[in-house]
Design an enzyme around this catalytic site. Structure first.
Site, short mmCIF file in Angstrom:
data_model
loop_
_atom_site.label_atom_id
_atom_site.label_comp_id
_atom_site.label_asym_id
_atom_site.label_seq_id
_atom_site.Cartn_x
_atom_site.Cartn_y
_atom_site.Cartn_z
N PHE A 94 0.78 -1.43 -0.11
CA PHE A 94 -0.18 0.14 0.16
C PHE A 94 0.70 1.30 -0.20
O PHE A 94 0.87 2.57 -1.39
CB PHE A 94 -1.09 0.05 0.69
N THR A 154 3.68 -10.89 -1.26
CA THR A 154 3.32 -11.40 -0.24
C THR A 154 1.62 -11.78 -0.49
O THR A 154 1.58 -10.70 -1.36
CB THR A 154 3.18 -10.79 1.02
N THR A 197 6.13 2.69 12.62
CA THR A 197 5.14 2.62 12.93
C THR A 197 4.96 3.56 14.36
O THR A 197 5.49 3.44 15.20
CB THR A 197 3.85 1.12 12.88
N ASP A 198 3.69 4.66 14.63
CA ASP A 198 3.55 5.11 15.94
C ASP A 198 2.92 3.58 16.82
O ASP A 198 3.34 4.05 18.07
CB ASP A 198 2.34 5.94 16.18
N GLU A 199 2.19 2.82 16.82
CA GLU A 199 1.95 1.53 17.31
C GLU A 199 3.41 0.89 18.15
O GLU A 199 2.97 0.33 18.81
CB GLU A 199 1.43 0.41 16.08
N TYR A 235 2.66 -7.69 16.35
CA TYR A 235 3.27 -6.26 14.87
C TYR A 235 3.93 -5.32 15.57
O TYR A 235 5.10 -6.04 15.41
CB TYR A 235 1.99 -6.07 14.36
N ALA A 242 5.35 -4.97 18.14
CA ALA A 242 6.65 -5.89 18.66
C ALA A 242 7.77 -6.29 17.77
O ALA A 242 9.16 -5.53 17.54
CB ALA A 242 6.69 -6.82 19.79
N LYS A 275 7.86 -4.23 14.56
CA LYS A 275 8.35 -3.65 14.35
C LYS A 275 9.55 -2.73 15.95
O LYS A 275 10.46 -2.02 14.86
CB LYS A 275 7.50 -1.99 14.35
N ARG A 294 -7.48 6.48 16.51
CA ARG A 294 -5.54 6.85 15.90
C ARG A 294 -6.10 7.85 15.03
O ARG A 294 -7.22 8.66 14.98
CB ARG A 294 -6.15 5.47 14.64
P1 NAD Z 1 1.46 -3.68 2.86
O1 NAD Z 1 1.99 -4.58 4.05
O2 NAD Z 1 0.65 -2.88 2.55
O3 NAD Z 1 2.90 -4.07 2.28
C1 NAD Z 1 3.83 -4.62 2.67
C2 NAD Z 1 4.73 -4.41 1.12
O4 NAD Z 1 5.93 -5.79 1.92
C3 NAD Z 1 4.02 -5.71 0.45
O5 NAD Z 1 3.52 -5.58 -0.55
C4 NAD Z 1 4.17 -6.75 0.36
O6 NAD Z 1 4.44 -8.17 -0.19
C5 NAD Z 1 6.23 -6.64 1.22
N1 NAD Z 1 6.68 -7.74 1.36
C6 NAD Z 1 6.65 -8.35 2.58
N2 NAD Z 1 7.04 -9.03 3.17
C7 NAD Z 1 7.99 -9.04 2.19
C8 NAD Z 1 9.59 -9.62 2.60
N3 NAD Z 1 10.00 -10.93 3.23
N4 NAD Z 1 10.16 -9.34 1.94
C9 NAD Z 1 10.59 -9.22 0.76
N5 NAD Z 1 8.57 -7.80 0.67
C10 NAD Z 1 8.10 -8.30 1.39
O7 NAD Z 1 1.98 -2.45 4.05
P2 NAD Z 1 1.70 -0.91 4.53
O8 NAD Z 1 0.84 -0.34 4.91
O9 NAD Z 1 2.13 -0.82 2.95
O10 NAD Z 1 3.36 -0.96 5.12
C11 NAD Z 1 4.78 -0.39 4.64
C12 NAD Z 1 5.47 -0.08 6.02
O11 NAD Z 1 4.89 1.03 6.69
C13 NAD Z 1 5.40 -1.50 6.94
O12 NAD Z 1 6.50 -1.06 7.53
C14 NAD Z 1 4.63 -0.31 7.94
O13 NAD Z 1 4.81 -0.80 9.29
C15 NAD Z 1 4.65 0.99 8.35
N6 NAD Z 1 3.85 1.98 8.26
C16 NAD Z 1 2.50 1.06 7.77
C17 NAD Z 1 1.47 1.66 8.29
C18 NAD Z 1 -0.49 2.09 7.85
O14 NAD Z 1 -0.99 2.52 8.30
N7 NAD Z 1 -0.45 1.05 6.80
C19 NAD Z 1 1.85 3.31 9.35
C20 NAD Z 1 2.38 3.91 9.69
C21 NAD Z 1 4.01 2.74 9.27
P1 TYD Z 2 -6.54 -1.57 10.76
O1 TYD Z 2 -6.78 -0.18 10.16
O2 TYD Z 2 -6.36 -2.62 10.91
O3 TYD Z 2 -4.77 -0.56 11.68
P2 TYD Z 2 -4.72 -0.68 13.45
O4 TYD Z 2 -4.86 -1.80 13.77
O5 TYD Z 2 -2.59 -0.54 12.93
O6 TYD Z 2 -4.81 0.53 13.80
O7 TYD Z 2 -7.42 -1.20 12.34
C1 TYD Z 2 -7.71 0.12 12.54
C2 TYD Z 2 -8.87 0.72 13.63
O8 TYD Z 2 -9.77 -0.33 13.67
C3 TYD Z 2 -8.28 -0.41 14.98
O9 TYD Z 2 -8.71 0.28 16.48
C4 TYD Z 2 -9.20 -1.69 15.36
C5 TYD Z 2 -10.28 -1.22 14.37
N1 TYD Z 2 -11.17 -2.03 13.44
C6 TYD Z 2 -12.19 -2.45 13.16
O10 TYD Z 2 -12.72 -1.75 14.42
N2 TYD Z 2 -13.40 -3.40 12.63
C7 TYD Z 2 -12.54 -3.03 12.12
O11 TYD Z 2 -12.86 -4.77 10.79
C8 TYD Z 2 -10.80 -3.41 11.89
C9 TYD Z 2 -9.87 -4.59 10.33
C10 TYD Z 2 -10.09 -2.48 12.28
#
Ligand code: NAD
Ligand code: TYD
Length: 351
Positions: free
Chosen positions: A10, A34, A132-134, A158, A160, A162, A222
């Site tokens: 993403f 993946t 991540t902020d988590e 997750y 932990a 990160k 969030r």
């Molecule tokens: P995502 O799950 O959508 O994408 C992860 C990508 O990594 C995928 O394309 C997957 O194929 C690839 N991948 C997974 N394992 C792999 C491996 N072993 N080798 C090579 N590629 C691999 O994740 P995202 O939401 O795009 O998040 C990207 C980064 O940003 C992550 O590190 C996540 O921790 C961080 N992040 C995400 C959010 C969020 O809200 N989505 C917020 C803060 C930080």
């Molecule tokens: P999510 O998108 O899984 O992100 P994160 O857990 O990394 O914050 O979830 C965002 C928030 O929404 C989280 O508090 C969990 C809640 N949530 C629901 O209430 N219902 C759902 O079906 C999902 C996927 C998440």
């Protein structure tokens, strides 16, 4: 050129698309594909010689070494991760493997490569770790937002994993002098998000007439940031951040989950009214809570604004409206992701 990991996911895909749209230098995109990686997201780059895709696992040291030697990037931007909290609860093993072992493998390979670079290139090299902020754990309703000095207190498998990866990045800077940068960002939303995360899940369930499953009392909070704002922040940190530093990135936008879901329903009611005349909000259902569900995340993004001049461009209203519009307009991408046909496309394309 730069090397990006996880660029079919993403945020990584949004980063690569924005980077090349803005005439950035070439990108080597390293992704294992993946379930969360989707080559169809990168289809706009077909035939663009500036984009080199490598289907590689970041845990594969020999393959990473070969890519670094062949392409000699000036920077690595590391997105690849297992990223979904709910999946980490059911199967934490993959999270340790990719997030911890994978990050270690990249750091070690990057350090060996960086040491071979001549003086100026060595000084200019950067390893940017996207986190991540988590990692900071959960806040009470009146606690101050997370800043860069907040102690780590991860609560899910997750977060932990990160947190562990962030510590390795810190140690590689401290011990070996690798010019690292770490960013800790809040929840992202926007185009190309896999529909198991809150916002796309709710949009697609609403349109499909399914229930909208809100965990617990729906009052978990969030901070939400539009994905292209996150990508712009990463570019700012990559170009102007101080090696060894960490930067918190957020949207100044705390929302309770139930309010997010209601806002999505209101946008859909206006843009794609339910044929029955009922509001999509009638599909909301409170369901069993996530185990160990963090109550509140909030980000103090003062440092990145003061030091690097970055602030989000989108408000939640503008970003959410764009996101709902994108999911309404991109049925083909959604079908590919939800039907599993994108997997067949990958197999055909990479056979
Ligand atoms: P995502 O799950 O959508 O994408 C992860 C990508 O990594 C995928 O394309 C997957 O194929 C690839 N991948 C997974 N394992 C792999 C491996 N072993 N080798 C090579 N590629 C691999 O994740 P995202 O939401 O795009 O998040 C990207 C980064 O940003 C992550 O590190 C996540 O921790 C961080 N992040 C995400 C959010 C969020 O809200 N989505 C917020 C803060 C930080
Ligand atoms: P999510 O998108 O899984 O992100 P994160 O857990 O990394 O914050 O979830 C965002 C928030 O929404 C989280 O508090 C969990 C809640 N949530 C629901 O209430 N219902 C759902 O079906 C999902 C996927 C998440």
């Amino acid at each position: 050129m730069i090397l990006v990991t996880g660029g079919a996911g993403f945020i990584g895909a949004n980063f690569v698309l924005d980077w090349l749209r803005d005439a950035g230098e070439p990108v080597v995109n390293v992704d294992k594909l993946t379930y969360a990686g989707n080559a169809a997201t990168l289809a706009p780059l077909d035939g663009d010689a500036r984009h080199v895709f490598a289907r590689v696992d970041i845990c594969d040291r020999a393959a990473i070494d070969a890519l670094l030697a062949a392409h000699r990037p000036r920077a690595i931007v590391h997105f690849a991760a297992e990223s979904h909290v709910d999946r980490s609860i059911h199967g934490p093993g993959d999270f340790l493997q990719t997030n911890v072992v994978g990050t270690f493998t990249l750091l070690d390979a990057a350090t060996a490569y960086w040491r071979t670079l001549p003086g100026e290139e060595r000084d200019a090299f950067r390893f940017l770790h996207v986190s991540t902020d988590e990692v900071f754990g959960s806040l009470g309703a009146t606690d101050a937002a997370f800043d860069e000095r907040t102690p780590y207190a991860p609560n899910s498998p997750y977060s932990a994993s990160k947190a562990a990866s962030d510590h390795f990045v810190r140690a590689w800077h401290h011990t070996y002098g690798l010019p690292t940068l770490t960013t800790n960002c809040s929840n992202n939303y926007g185009p190309y998000q896999f529909p198991e995360k809150l916002i796309p899940l709710m949009i697609l369930n609403a349109l499909a007439g399914k229930r909208l499953p809100v965990y617990g009392d729906g009052r978990n909070v969030r901070d939400w940031l539009y994905v292209s704002d996150h990508c712009a922040a990463i570019r700012a940190v990559l170009e102007r951040g101080t090696p060894g530093a960490t930067y918190n990135i957020g949207g100044w936008n705390e929302q309770a989950n139930i309010d997010v879901v209601r806002a999505i329903c209101a946008l859909l009611d206006a843009q794609r009214p339910n044929p029955s005349g009922a509001s999509y909000a009638e599909q909301i259902e409170f369901v069993k809570d996530r185990p160990g569900h963090d109550r509140r995340y909030a980000i103090d993004a003062t440092l990145i604004e003061r030091e690097l001049g970055w602030r989000p461009a989108e408000t939640f209203d503008t970003g959410l409206a764009k996101t709902v519009r994108w999911y309404l307009d991109n049925a083909k991408w959604i079908e590919g992701v939800t039907s599993g046909s994108y997997r067949q496309w990958i197999d055909r394309h990479y056979a």
